[in-house]
Design a protein around this motif. Structure first.
Motif, short mmCIF file in Angstrom:
data_model
loop_
_atom_site.label_atom_id
_atom_site.label_comp_id
_atom_site.label_asym_id
_atom_site.label_seq_id
_atom_site.Cartn_x
_atom_site.Cartn_y
_atom_site.Cartn_z
N ARG A 287 8.81 -4.29 -2.68
CA ARG A 287 7.44 -4.77 -2.86
C ARG A 287 6.64 -4.61 -1.56
O ARG A 287 5.53 -4.10 -1.56
N ALA A 288 7.23 -5.06 -0.48
CA ALA A 288 6.52 -5.02 0.79
C ALA A 288 6.24 -3.58 1.21
O ALA A 288 5.18 -3.28 1.74
N ARG A 289 7.19 -2.70 0.94
CA ARG A 289 7.00 -1.33 1.37
C ARG A 289 5.87 -0.67 0.59
O ARG A 289 5.16 0.18 1.10
N GLU A 290 5.74 -1.09 -0.64
CA GLU A 290 4.66 -0.54 -1.45
C GLU A 290 3.31 -1.01 -0.92
O GLU A 290 2.38 -0.21 -0.75
N VAL A 291 3.23 -2.31 -0.64
CA VAL A 291 1.99 -2.83 -0.08
C VAL A 291 1.69 -2.13 1.24
O VAL A 291 0.55 -1.74 1.52
N TYR A 292 2.73 -1.96 2.03
CA TYR A 292 2.58 -1.26 3.31
C TYR A 292 1.96 0.11 3.10
O TYR A 292 0.98 0.48 3.75
N ALA A 293 2.51 0.86 2.15
CA ALA A 293 2.02 2.21 1.91
C ALA A 293 0.56 2.19 1.44
O ALA A 293 -0.27 2.98 1.91
N ARG A 294 0.25 1.27 0.56
CA ARG A 294 -1.11 1.25 0.03
C ARG A 294 -2.11 0.81 1.09
O ARG A 294 -3.21 1.34 1.20
N ARG B 131 -1.81 1.20 4.26
CA ARG B 131 -1.92 2.33 5.16
C ARG B 131 -2.87 3.37 4.61
O ARG B 131 -3.76 3.87 5.31
N ALA B 132 -2.68 3.68 3.33
CA ALA B 132 -3.54 4.67 2.70
C ALA B 132 -4.99 4.20 2.70
O ALA B 132 -5.90 4.99 2.94
N ASP B 133 -5.18 2.90 2.47
CA ASP B 133 -6.55 2.39 2.43
C ASP B 133 -7.21 2.43 3.80
O ASP B 133 -8.41 2.63 3.92
N ILE B 134 -6.40 2.24 4.83
CA ILE B 134 -6.97 2.33 6.17
C ILE B 134 -7.32 3.77 6.49
O ILE B 134 -8.42 4.07 6.94
N PHE B 135 -6.38 4.65 6.23
CA PHE B 135 -6.65 6.06 6.53
C PHE B 135 -7.73 6.63 5.64
O PHE B 135 -8.50 7.49 6.04
N GLY B 136 -7.77 6.15 4.41
CA GLY B 136 -8.76 6.65 3.48
C GLY B 136 -10.15 6.09 3.72
O GLY B 136 -11.10 6.47 3.05
N GLY B 137 -10.29 5.17 4.66
CA GLY B 137 -11.59 4.66 5.00
C GLY B 137 -12.05 3.51 4.13
O GLY B 137 -13.17 3.04 4.27
N ARG B 138 -11.18 3.06 3.24
CA ARG B 138 -11.59 1.95 2.39
C ARG B 138 -11.50 0.62 3.11
O ARG B 138 -12.06 -0.37 2.66
N LEU B 139 -10.80 0.62 4.23
CA LEU B 139 -10.77 -0.58 5.08
C LEU B 139 -11.27 -0.16 6.46
O LEU B 139 -10.63 0.62 7.16
N ARG C 258 -4.06 -10.33 -1.28
CA ARG C 258 -3.20 -10.78 -2.36
C ARG C 258 -3.77 -10.34 -3.70
O ARG C 258 -3.06 -9.88 -4.59
N GLU C 259 -5.09 -10.49 -3.81
CA GLU C 259 -5.72 -10.09 -5.06
C GLU C 259 -5.70 -8.58 -5.22
O GLU C 259 -5.36 -8.04 -6.27
N ARG C 260 -5.99 -7.90 -4.13
CA ARG C 260 -6.13 -6.45 -4.18
C ARG C 260 -4.82 -5.77 -4.54
O ARG C 260 -4.79 -4.82 -5.32
N TYR C 261 -3.73 -6.23 -3.96
CA TYR C 261 -2.45 -5.56 -4.16
C TYR C 261 -1.52 -6.33 -5.10
O TYR C 261 -0.38 -5.91 -5.30
N ALA C 262 -2.01 -7.44 -5.63
CA ALA C 262 -1.21 -8.19 -6.59
C ALA C 262 0.17 -8.52 -6.05
O ALA C 262 1.19 -8.25 -6.67
N ALA C 263 0.21 -9.05 -4.85
CA ALA C 263 1.49 -9.43 -4.26
C ALA C 263 1.32 -10.79 -3.60
O ALA C 263 0.20 -11.23 -3.36
N SER C 264 2.43 -11.43 -3.30
CA SER C 264 2.32 -12.76 -2.70
C SER C 264 2.18 -12.66 -1.19
O SER C 264 2.36 -11.60 -0.60
N ALA C 265 1.86 -13.79 -0.60
CA ALA C 265 1.53 -13.80 0.82
C ALA C 265 2.67 -13.23 1.68
O ALA C 265 2.42 -12.53 2.66
#
Lengths: 259, 259
Positions: free
Chosen positions: A10-17, A19-27, A39-46
DNA sequence: CGTCAACAATGTTTCGAAAGTTTTTCTGAG
DNA sequence: CTCAGAAAAACTTTCGAAACATTGTTGACG
């Protein structure tokens, strides 16, 4: 007994996303990363979010201050100058070693990566969803990164390769946020990279390293000129992207070897 | 409004202690790190442990495989060779830049760090609790690290300095686990470091870098000779410390500059 | 009017238990 | 005696709530 290196966590997936959002300019750089949003954006817990953020922190893409939350790393002229200098040190040397020590498999990898890069269109055919108009396509970015990786992969030193990749990725971040970067034509880009590959395959380490240094400093110059005009102003709230420091190019390739 | 950078966080504390235990030799290379043990040892819950482990992972001290737990990074000849090569690339260059660009404050820092190093006894007076007989004292190790840091701090490039420190720390790990390392006398160590400092303060970048390269390769040679005799056998269970790879020194300082 | 202190709100950090995955062990057949 | 298969044990990973820290605000006092 699959023993796959499957990154299914789970954490690795959030990590990847993330990362992609930072590189993609969405963050945007400097933006605060609140747990609630993530938490809302990636549907994962704290916990998972937190773990991903910590991983990104020690990678240099996110900064954290205890009890004050996490931020996307803020861009600054000084940091850019340092980044370019570090790239000059590590990447050119790795290429030098690569050209000296690389075997046939390395050569093959370089040729293959160049072929892919050459055949990948710099821009998307049409403006896809998510594809910015002036920016290179995701596919081209990937091919570009793969080519640079293939060039230095021959040195056989996983540590140098890893550091070089980290540097390249952060440079990518700067490129993402510099306004348009004076779009170079596809032909220019292709000839640039051919100029990198030729001395490498011809086993001329010095010339290859020299060309790479020129490549890096050229890109940096463009970025810094861009940045002085518009100091890396992200469109979506970047309260502390401090552009302070020394905005100069870090001395145009300080002589990597003296006579 | 204290705005201290206080590292007061449960996970950060565990991180620090784990790190210390790895460097201090209380956790052998290659050893599996089970959550149960760690939870008991550091009196923290799984979340905190996990976070610390992730942080150490992206620092290179711990390796993780999803669903298979964490291990202390295993030592290997190949990795040592790569580490030495990387140090030669990054640290000598950082020193070169430091000597060229360092200001008076940098000089002062170097002199001060050397003074401390010179005055710190290499070995503990008596065998303290926790102090191994043949190994240098914690105080000397700290002073040693501070000296090397002070030398390259003048380059002003936080990125290069950070990478160099990471490399030095991992090298420290190898030194910790090499059996005794043929104890050099305090006089030898002192003169070695004076030989590093003098050209630096005399503003001779090339000579300083050359001396540092020699310093690094010499240490590496000793380590590798040690390792061939006793292939980094940790006393306390290290089931997978694979000493495979190429055990050679990474080419005695591949010419850092060609004429 | 400026300064300081307490309060409330927001957000971060920690914990323990539940869910899921891998590894080991045990049994039975070939 | 060896090998395949299934159940069990051990461990890792995830989650949501509770505890804790910081920031911004409001009110009173000098």
């Amino acid at each position: 007994m699959v023993r796959d290196e499957d990154g299914s966590t789970r954490a690795r997936e959030v990590y990847a996303r993330l990362r992609a959002d930072i590189f993609g300019g969405r963050l945007a750089p400097g933006r605060r990363l609140k747990f609630g949003e993530l938490r809302e954006r990636y549907a994962a817990s704290a916990g998972a979010i937190r773990e991903a953020l910590v991983a990104l922190t020690s990678e240099g893409l996110v900064v954290s201050r205890p009890h004050q939350g996490f931020h996307v790393v803020p861009l600054s002229h000084r940091d850019l100058a340092e980044l370019v200098e570090a790239r000059l040190v590590v990447e050119t040397r790795a290429l030098w070693l690569s050209v000296r020590d690389g075997d046939t498999a390395w050569e093959a990898g370089v040729v293959a990566a160049f072929h892919v890069l050459e055949r990948t269109p710099l821009l998307d055919a049409a403006d896809r969803p998510g594809g910015e108009p002036g920016h290179p396509s995701d596919a081209w970015n990937a091919a570009h990164a793969a080519f640079h990786h293939a060039l230095i992969a021959g040195c056989g030193n996983r540590r140098l390769v890893a550091v070089a990749r980290a540097h390249r990725e952060e440079a990518e971040l700067y490129r993402q946020w510099s306004v348009s970067l004076g779009r170079r034509s596809p032909e220019t880009a292709a000839s640039d990279h051919r100029a990198l590959m030729e001395p490498a395959l011809a086993r001329d380490p010095d010339l290859a390293a020299e060309r790479l240094a020129a490549h890096i400093t050229l890109t940096a110059r463009l970025l810094i000129r861009c940045a002085t005009d518009a100091p890396a102003a992200p469109p979506e709230a970047a309260p502390e992207a401090a552009p302070a420091g020394r905005p100069r190019v870090p001395a145009p390739a300080p002589p990597p070897r003296t006579p």
